[in-house]
Scaffold this motif. Structure first.
Motif, PDB file in Angstrom:
ATOM      1  N   ALA A 178       9.334  -8.962  -0.720  1.00  0.00           N
ATOM      2  CA  ALA A 178       9.225  -9.784   0.494  1.00  0.00           C
ATOM      3  C   ALA A 178      10.557 -10.466   0.796  1.00  0.00           C
ATOM      4  CB  ALA A 178       8.115 -10.815   0.338  1.00  0.00           C
ATOM      5  N   SER A 179      11.148 -11.054  -0.213  1.00  0.00           N
ATOM      6  CA  SER A 179      12.426 -11.748  -0.017  1.00  0.00           C
ATOM      7  C   SER A 179      13.511 -10.795   0.467  1.00  0.00           C
ATOM      8  CB  SER A 179      12.852 -12.415  -1.327  1.00  0.00           C
ATOM      9  OG  SER A 179      14.104 -13.040  -1.177  1.00  0.00           O
ATOM     10  N   LEU A 180      13.592  -9.627  -0.172  1.00  0.00           N
ATOM     11  CA  LEU A 180      14.617  -8.653   0.204  1.00  0.00           C
ATOM     12  C   LEU A 180      14.371  -8.038   1.578  1.00  0.00           C
ATOM     13  CD1 LEU A 180      15.078  -6.881  -3.240  1.00  0.00           C
ATOM     14  CD2 LEU A 180      16.616  -8.547  -2.168  1.00  0.00           C
ATOM     15  N   ALA A 181      13.118  -8.059   2.025  1.00  0.00           N
ATOM     16  CA  ALA A 181      12.774  -7.530   3.352  1.00  0.00           C
ATOM     17  C   ALA A 181      12.832  -8.621   4.418  1.00  0.00           C
ATOM     18  CB  ALA A 181      11.383  -6.903   3.317  1.00  0.00           C
ATOM     19  N   GLY A 182      13.102  -9.855   3.995  1.00  0.00           N
ATOM     20  CA  GLY A 182      13.167 -10.966   4.954  1.00  0.00           C
ATOM     21  C   GLY A 182      11.792 -11.387   5.443  1.00  0.00           C
ATOM     22  N   LEU A 183      10.788 -11.215   4.604  1.00  0.00           N
ATOM     23  CA  LEU A 183       9.417 -11.550   4.972  1.00  0.00           C
ATOM     24  C   LEU A 183       8.910 -12.705   4.112  1.00  0.00           C
ATOM     25  CD1 LEU A 183       8.037  -7.900   5.095  1.00  0.00           C
ATOM     26  CD2 LEU A 183       8.685  -9.331   7.051  1.00  0.00           C
ATOM     27  N   GLU A 184       7.912 -13.406   4.603  1.00  0.00           N
ATOM     28  CA  GLU A 184       7.318 -14.483   3.820  1.00  0.00           C
ATOM     29  C   GLU A 184       6.479 -13.935   2.668  1.00  0.00           C
ATOM     30  OE1 GLU A 184       4.487 -18.198   4.847  1.00  0.00           O
ATOM     31  OE2 GLU A 184       6.202 -17.860   6.198  1.00  0.00           O
ATOM     32  N   THR A 185       5.690 -12.890   2.962  1.00  0.00           N
ATOM     33  CA  THR A 185       4.857 -12.272   1.929  1.00  0.00           C
ATOM     34  C   THR A 185       4.763 -10.766   2.166  1.00  0.00           C
ATOM     35  OG1 THR A 185       2.836 -12.616   3.212  1.00  0.00           O
ATOM     36  CG2 THR A 185       3.372 -14.306   1.590  1.00  0.00           C
ATOM     37  N   VAL A 186       4.420 -10.070   1.112  1.00  0.00           N
ATOM     38  CA  VAL A 186       4.112  -8.645   1.171  1.00  0.00           C
ATOM     39  C   VAL A 186       2.792  -8.468   0.437  1.00  0.00           C
ATOM     40  CG1 VAL A 186       4.780  -6.364   0.338  1.00  0.00           C
ATOM     41  CG2 VAL A 186       6.504  -7.850   1.312  1.00  0.00           C
ATOM     42  N   HIS A 187       1.903  -7.692   1.015  1.00  0.00           N
ATOM     43  CA  HIS A 187       0.587  -7.453   0.420  1.00  0.00           C
ATOM     44  C   HIS A 187       0.544  -6.052  -0.192  1.00  0.00           C
ATOM     45  CE1 HIS A 187      -0.774 -11.118   2.306  1.00  0.00           C
ATOM     46  NE2 HIS A 187      -0.172 -10.708   3.405  1.00  0.00           N
ATOM     47  N   PRO A 188      -0.196  -5.892  -1.287  1.00  0.00           N
ATOM     48  CA  PRO A 188      -0.181  -4.592  -1.976  1.00  0.00           C
ATOM     49  C   PRO A 188      -0.615  -3.422  -1.100  1.00  0.00           C
ATOM     50  CG  PRO A 188      -1.878  -6.028  -2.895  1.00  0.00           C
ATOM     51  CD  PRO A 188      -1.067  -6.853  -1.952  1.00  0.00           C
ATOM     52  N   GLU A 189      -1.557  -3.625  -0.193  1.00  0.00           N
ATOM     53  CA  GLU A 189      -1.994  -2.504   0.648  1.00  0.00           C
ATOM     54  C   GLU A 189      -0.870  -1.981   1.532  1.00  0.00           C
ATOM     55  OE1 GLU A 189      -3.478  -6.317   2.624  1.00  0.00           O
ATOM     56  OE2 GLU A 189      -3.459  -5.514   0.596  1.00  0.00           O
ATOM     57  N   GLN A 190       0.113  -2.815   1.857  1.00  0.00           N
ATOM     58  CA  GLN A 190       1.251  -2.364   2.647  1.00  0.00           C
ATOM     59  C   GLN A 190       2.097  -1.349   1.879  1.00  0.00           C
ATOM     60  OE1 GLN A 190       2.516  -6.584   3.353  1.00  0.00           O
ATOM     61  NE2 GLN A 190       3.088  -5.738   5.345  1.00  0.00           N
ATOM     62  N   LEU A 191       2.130  -1.480   0.567  1.00  0.00           N
ATOM     63  CA  LEU A 191       2.997  -0.639  -0.259  1.00  0.00           C
ATOM     64  C   LEU A 191       2.342   0.658  -0.700  1.00  0.00           C
ATOM     65  CD1 LEU A 191       4.536  -3.527  -2.365  1.00  0.00           C
ATOM     66  CD2 LEU A 191       5.255  -2.639  -0.135  1.00  0.00           C
ATOM     67  N   ARG A 192       1.017   0.765  -0.506  1.00  0.00           N
ATOM     68  CA  ARG A 192       0.267   2.006  -0.683  1.00  0.00           C
ATOM     69  C   ARG A 192       0.295   2.563  -2.103  1.00  0.00           C
ATOM     70  NH1 ARG A 192      -1.804   3.639   3.853  1.00  0.00           N
ATOM     71  NH2 ARG A 192      -2.123   5.784   3.181  1.00  0.00           N
TER      72      ARG A 192
END
Length: 160
Positions: free
Chosen positions: A68-82
């Motif tokens: 998330a940090s490296l993508a400039g996002l607040e959070t990343v959810h596991p379903e996004q990463l597949r």
């Protein structure tokens, strides 16, 4: 000295835990998140993976905030990463070529799972590079079984 190093490779502070389960019925289809599922030699029940060294994908829960940090996002959810299994509490990178008990199944970690170009679409500009080095791991199924949220992830053997 060699014996000490070989023994050190087998030591982990604690077993890991299955924090999330993802099943991908088909390419580009929405990821389903069951609380439990079967694992056969072809991967998780209902997943589109195939038998072999890439039957199951695992990703480190502790890497989600990094991605998330490296993508400039607040959070990343596991379903996004597949990926199939989100594992916490044990370093997956230290388990390459190792056999693991995950729930009642036994998996062998076969190698790193690189991000796909779809990560640019899902995470935005730079999403692919945000996942490099954090994309998870492939595993083959040595013994079919069942996995559920909260199940332990424990090291069985390490191949050299």
């Amino acid at each position: 000295m060699v014996t000490a190093f070989a023994e050190m490779l087998k030591r982990h502070a604690a077993p890991g835990r299955v924090a999330w389960i993802g099943v991908r019925p088909g390419r580009r289809e929405e990821v389903q998140a069951p609380e439990a599922t079967g694992i056969s030699v072809g991967g998780l029940s209902g997943d589109h993976a195939k038998e072999g060294k890439r039957a199951v994908t695992l990703i480190q829960a502790e890497h989600l905030p990094v991605i998330a940090s490296l993508a400039g996002l607040e959070t990343v959810h596991p379903e996004q990463l597949r990926r199939n299994l989100l594992v916490s509490g044990i370093n997956l990178a230290a388990l390459r070529k190792a056999s693991l008990r995950v729930g009642s199944a036994v998996l062998r970690v076969t190698g790193p799972c690189p991000p796909c170009s779809r990560m640019e679409e899902v995470l935005g500009h730079g999403g692919y590079n945000a996942m490099r080095g954090h994309g998870g791991w492939y595993a083959e199924v040595l013994e079919p079984g069942r996995v559920a949220l909260g199940d332990r992830v424990t090291l069985l053997t390490v191949s050299e």
